[in-house]
Write a protein that holds these residues in place. Structure first.
Motif, PDB file in Angstrom:
ATOM      1  N   ARG A 409     -11.660   6.091   0.865  1.00 29.73           N
ATOM      2  CA  ARG A 409     -11.739   4.747   0.289  1.00 29.73           C
ATOM      3  C   ARG A 409     -11.663   4.797  -1.245  1.00 29.73           C
ATOM      4  NH1 ARG A 409     -15.061   2.120  -2.420  1.00 29.73           N
ATOM      5  NH2 ARG A 409     -16.687   3.693  -2.256  1.00 29.73           N
ATOM      6  N   VAL A 410     -12.411   5.736  -1.834  1.00 35.24           N
ATOM      7  CA  VAL A 410     -12.428   5.835  -3.302  1.00 35.24           C
ATOM      8  C   VAL A 410     -11.050   6.217  -3.836  1.00 35.24           C
ATOM      9  CG1 VAL A 410     -13.339   7.146  -5.257  1.00 35.24           C
ATOM     10  CG2 VAL A 410     -14.884   6.410  -3.451  1.00 35.24           C
ATOM     11  N   VAL A 411     -10.434   7.198  -3.197  1.00 34.27           N
ATOM     12  CA  VAL A 411      -9.108   7.619  -3.672  1.00 34.27           C
ATOM     13  C   VAL A 411      -8.117   6.466  -3.543  1.00 34.27           C
ATOM     14  CG1 VAL A 411      -7.179   9.208  -3.309  1.00 34.27           C
ATOM     15  CG2 VAL A 411      -9.541  10.051  -3.177  1.00 34.27           C
ATOM     16  N   ALA A 412      -8.210   5.724  -2.424  1.00 33.92           N
ATOM     17  CA  ALA A 412      -7.291   4.591  -2.228  1.00 33.92           C
ATOM     18  C   ALA A 412      -7.495   3.544  -3.311  1.00 33.92           C
ATOM     19  CB  ALA A 412      -7.511   3.983  -0.840  1.00 33.92           C
ATOM     20  N   LYS A 413      -8.753   3.273  -3.654  1.00 33.71           N
ATOM     21  CA  LYS A 413      -9.026   2.269  -4.685  1.00 33.71           C
ATOM     22  C   LYS A 413      -8.355   2.647  -6.013  1.00 33.71           C
ATOM     23  CE  LYS A 413     -12.661   0.172  -7.485  1.00 33.71           C
ATOM     24  NZ  LYS A 413     -14.065  -0.099  -7.729  1.00 33.71           N
ATOM     25  N   TYR A 414      -8.533   3.906  -6.404  1.00 36.81           N
ATOM     26  CA  TYR A 414      -7.937   4.345  -7.668  1.00 36.81           C
ATOM     27  C   TYR A 414      -6.409   4.393  -7.573  1.00 36.81           C
ATOM     28  CZ  TYR A 414     -12.514   5.601  -9.659  1.00 36.81           C
ATOM     29  OH  TYR A 414     -13.782   5.574 -10.174  1.00 36.81           O
ATOM     30  N   HIS A 415      -5.910   4.882  -6.449  1.00 35.25           N
ATOM     31  CA  HIS A 415      -4.462   4.973  -6.292  1.00 35.25           C
ATOM     32  C   HIS A 415      -3.827   3.589  -6.371  1.00 35.25           C
ATOM     33  CE1 HIS A 415      -0.703   5.168  -3.864  1.00 35.25           C
ATOM     34  NE2 HIS A 415      -0.506   6.202  -4.658  1.00 35.25           N
ATOM     35  N   ASP A 416      -4.436   2.627  -5.687  1.00 38.48           N
ATOM     36  CA  ASP A 416      -3.881   1.267  -5.686  1.00 38.48           C
ATOM     37  C   ASP A 416      -3.898   0.649  -7.084  1.00 38.48           C
ATOM     38  OD1 ASP A 416      -3.559   1.629  -3.030  1.00 38.48           O
ATOM     39  OD2 ASP A 416      -5.168   0.273  -2.388  1.00 38.48           O
TER      40      ASP A 416
END
Ligand SMILES: [Zn+2]
Length: 665
Positions: A409-416
């Protein structure tokens, strides 16, 4: 207009709620004062660091026949370290100060010991062991840094009671500090059914850079957003705590507007198409310098570069004579935290055209990046690393991962949000390092960070770290153990940003003036001077401090010799000037001036996979350039001789940039 996203809270910039706010305001105000004696005012502020609640400020204001007395107890725990400041301020009923004391720490490495007594038209100021007597201006206040917030609240009350002057002088300072205050508007915060009406102010000069402060209808402090230890620091009155996200967003929008206005005030010397003719070009490819060179810039790109005889300058392109100057690629700072807009002109002034932000308040840093990318604001190109820590009371920041799902979830937030990297912090556990790294790599991001507690460098790299922040290698450079670690990093193509200028700044012997190794200290604004006045290691002599630094520099040199990419990063330090110091320290470590320059240009660009378009002066690359008065290959100290910085093809006068944020050029 609704700007917060959570269901029950909204920070509303509308006048339509004011009537309703007025009726509800009284009950909210009373609850904060429920235990106060008659006439006494009390407040409790929740303190946050980069959005994370970490402590409280409790204050009491007690009136007597002729004056009022503020007592504040300010305390927080940051990553296990305790910080406490006690302060008192005695003032006349119109808030004119009579006496002020503050003792303790306002941040982990910022000691505060200030005592100000007003004596007629003078102030007797004792700060950091020095005593001075200064003549006080007709309008003044006593405040020493961002804490306690209650003192800033009384400063605003003083300002309101004295005609709202644009400039307010404050003591202690050097010897007196300039603070600019502006009212920015009215808005309201809704917490459930309760609406609280607030006035918003910008305060510039209590800390370096602008703060946002909200007062309620009784002029009690509702919220404040400032900066401490180089990162964002927030105070919110307990009952308004759910609106923190809205306050952060509001302050962030204010700051971006401020930077856009600031950008309009710094003259743009040139843009579009032009050719700079006659300079020595140090292109940072490693090839010898080009004497009497030409760089042609068109639409933000280098359209041609070479010796004067080899470059045909198109007839429609105006030329600029830069004979006697040296042109190098725009510099990179690979470890920073751009927590304020003031960093943007500072970096350009220091010749830095690209920075990697290593952890920041999310709403602010993404908005700042977008404003710069869209050319609404001038500043270095921002590459973002998203900070993530493990759980528990000592965790840092607001993004945590303790399970594989949370890691995704954290990686997705930053990636997005367009971040290039994940920055892993100290409390992430080994399996979660693997999960974060795998997810980041799957999405085309790289991973850097602090080697987590309980892991070795080798374990962190094996679990997925592509890069290492700081220099977590203990021992001597020629020991077998260190040599083995260096071989391991070389074999894994790990990139290291060793932040040696930061180590030097905090690790120098407290008795050694910073000016002895960092001339930039003489040019920084007064509030920053107050922060660094006490920096340095107590109880060691200069020789011990130097040998500690040299041990690190030997490891940096050994890494470089082994082929480990070393990239220049400061962790902020003395804004702008620490980039130059980092480069100088690599030469002290044994790099050639060209290799040190490359660490802050092409090697950094390569580490961020941007070397095809940045990092050297070559045809087709971005026109990110610095024009220096002297050649850094002759002496690396010449890296400090910036004259113009060119970012994205736009030419800025560095002196105007420095002045725009109250640095001496
Ligand atoms: Zn950092």
């Amino acid at each position: 207009m609704r700007i917060a996203t959570a269901a029950l809270l909204a920070l509303i910039a509308a006048t339509s709620v004011f009537d309703r706010a007025r009726s509800l305001q009284a009950s909210v105000g009373r609850s904060a004062n429920a235990f106060a004696l008659p006439g006494e005012e009390r407040g409790v502020l929740r303190l946050h660091y980069v959005g994370k609640p970490i402590g409280y400020e409790r204050y009491t204001i007690t009136p007597d026949a002729s004056a009022l007395t503020l007592s504040s107890d300010f305390a927080f725990t940051d990553r296990g370290g305790e910080v406490r400041l006690t302060a008192s301020l005695r003032a006349k009923p119109d808030y004119t100060p009579i006496a002020f004391t503050a003792t303790g720490k306002s941040y982990r490495f910022v000691n505060v010991d200030a005592d100000v007594r007003i004596d007629g038209s003078d102030a007797l100021v004792r700060a950091d062991g020095h005593e001075t007597r200064v003549t006080i201006p007709s309008q003044f206040f006593t405040v020493d840094g961002y804490a306690p917030f209650a003192a800033q609240m009384l400063m605003l009350r003083y300002w309101k009671a004295h005609g709202q002057p644009r400039l307010l002088r404050t003591v202690p300072g050097l010897p007196i500090n300039d603070v600019f205050i502006e009212a920015r508007g009215r808005e309201a915060v809704r917490i459930g059914e309760t609406v609280v009406r607030l006035d918003r102010y910008v305060v510039d000069g209590v800390v370096w850079g602008r703060e946002t402060i909200w007062l309620d209808e009784r002029d009690a402090l509702a919220a404040a957003i400032t900066r401490a230890g180089g990162l964002s620091f927030e105070a919110v009155r307990e009952d308004l705590e759910p609106a923190l996200g809205g306050f952060l967003e509001r302050a962030s929008r204010d700051r971006i507007n401020d930077l856009e206005n600031l950008t309009g005030q710094v003259p743009l010397l040139k843009s579009g198409a032009y050719a700079m003719v006659g300079a020595t070009i140090v292109d940072a490819t490693g090839r010898p310098p080009i004497a009497d060179g030409v760089v042609v810039v068109r639409d933000g790109r280098i359209s041609d570069v070479g010796a004067r005889g080899d470059v045909a300058i198109p007839a429609d392109v105006p030329t600029v004579d830069v004979a006697g100057k040296t042109i190098v690629p725009g510099l990179w700072d690979m470890h920073t935290h751009v927590t304020q807009i003031e960093w943007a002109p500072v970096y350009l002034a220091a010749g830095v055209t690209t920075v990697r932000d290593m952890g920041n308040e999310f709403a602010f840093i993404t908005a700042l990046r977008d404003a710069i990318d869209s050319r609404r604001a001038a500043g270095p190109r921002l590459l973002l690393a998203g900070l993530v820590d493990g759980g528990g009371p000592n965790a840092f920041g607001t993004e945590y991962a303790t399970t594989v799902d949370e890691a995704r979830r954290v990686v997705a937030k930053y990636h997005d949000a367009g971040f290039q990297q994940i920055k892993i912090y100290s409390l992430v556990t080994p399996p979660i390092v693997e999960a974060l790294s795998a997810e980041a790599h799957r999405l085309g991001m790289t991973v850097t960070g602090h080697v987590p507690t309980g892991m070795t460098i080798e374990q962190a790299v094996s679990a997925g770290f592509d890069q290492i922040a700081h220099l977590p290698i203990r021992g001597e450079a020629d020991s077998d153990e260190v040599k083995q670690t260096i071989r391991f990093l070389r074999d894994h193509k790990t990139v290291v940003d060793p932040t040696q200028s930061w180590n030097e700044l905090l690790g120098h012997a407290a008795g050694t003036p910073i000016a002895a190794f960092q001339p930039g200290i003489a040019k920084i604004p007064s509030p920053l001077n107050r922060v660094f006045a006490n920096a340095g290691a107590a109880g060691i002599d200069a020789a011990t401090a130097r040998s500690r630094l040299e041990r690190g520099l030997k490891i940096v040199k050994a890494l470089h010799d082994a082929g480990v990419p070393v990239v220049a990063g400061t962790d902020e330090g003395i804004p702008g000037h620490s980039v130059h110091r980092e480069i100088e320290l690599y030469v002290e470590a044994g790099f050639t001036p060209m290799e040190a320059l490359q660490a802050a240009t092409i090697v950094s660009a390569r580490a961020m996979k941007l070397d095809a378009e940045s990092g050297t002066i070559e045809k087709g690359k971005r026109a990110d350039l610095v024009v220096l008065n002297a050649n850094p290959l002759d002496s690396i100290r010449n890296i400090r001789t910036m004259r113009w910085t060119i970012h994205d093809g736009r030419v800025y006068d560095v002196n105007a940039l420095w002045r725009s944020v109250r640095f001496q050029p």
